[in-house]
Design a protein around this motif. Sequence first.
Motif, PDB file in Angstrom:
ATOM      1  N   GLU A  14       0.833  -1.204   0.000  1.00  0.00           N
ATOM      2  CA  GLU A  14       0.000   0.000   0.000  1.00  0.00           C
ATOM      3  C   GLU A  14       0.867   1.252   0.000  1.00  0.00           C
ATOM      4  O   GLU A  14       0.598   2.200  -0.727  1.00  0.00           O
ATOM      5  CB  GLU A  14      -0.931   0.007   1.216  1.00  0.00           C
ATOM      6  CG  GLU A  14      -2.076  -0.969   1.108  1.00  0.00           C
ATOM      7  CD  GLU A  14      -2.949  -0.969   2.353  1.00  0.00           C
ATOM      8  OE1 GLU A  14      -2.949   0.036   3.099  1.00  0.00           O
ATOM      9  OE2 GLU A  14      -3.631  -1.972   2.583  1.00  0.00           O
ATOM     10  N   LYS A  18       1.016   4.125  -2.957  1.00  0.00           N
ATOM     11  CA  LYS A  18       0.779   5.544  -2.691  1.00  0.00           C
ATOM     12  C   LYS A  18       1.935   6.384  -3.196  1.00  0.00           C
ATOM     13  O   LYS A  18       1.735   7.456  -3.763  1.00  0.00           O
ATOM     14  CB  LYS A  18       0.549   5.779  -1.195  1.00  0.00           C
ATOM     15  CG  LYS A  18      -0.794   5.274  -0.728  1.00  0.00           C
ATOM     16  CD  LYS A  18      -0.990   5.477   0.755  1.00  0.00           C
ATOM     17  CE  LYS A  18      -2.317   4.876   1.189  1.00  0.00           C
ATOM     18  NZ  LYS A  18      -2.513   4.943   2.635  1.00  0.00           N
ATOM     19  N   GLU A  21       1.634   6.599  -6.948  1.00  0.00           N
ATOM     20  CA  GLU A  21       0.570   7.523  -7.336  1.00  0.00           C
ATOM     21  C   GLU A  21       1.032   8.968  -7.173  1.00  0.00           C
ATOM     22  O   GLU A  21       0.759   9.814  -8.020  1.00  0.00           O
ATOM     23  CB  GLU A  21      -0.683   7.285  -6.487  1.00  0.00           C
ATOM     24  CG  GLU A  21      -1.394   5.987  -6.798  1.00  0.00           C
ATOM     25  CD  GLU A  21      -2.533   5.708  -5.828  1.00  0.00           C
ATOM     26  OE1 GLU A  21      -2.928   6.620  -5.069  1.00  0.00           O
ATOM     27  OE2 GLU A  21      -3.022   4.571  -5.825  1.00  0.00           O
TER      28      GLU A  21
END
Length: 65
Positions: A14, A18, A21
């Motif tokens: 995760e 992130k 992104e």
Amino acid sequence: MCHEMEKIYSEGMESGEKRGELKAKKETILSLAEMGIPVNQIAKAVNLSEKDVQKWIDENLCAMK
């Protein structure tokens, strides 16, 4: 112990997603800024505040000098 390792792995994935992104958003912001798109429109396009967008643009300009 396996459950704990799976949890650590999931959290790491995760976190990596992130960061990926965020990197993509920064690249988009800089590309749009180079095209002359106003900061307020860039902020809307990437769903960030104008303040953050301007900060990244300014940081990039400083790095290029």
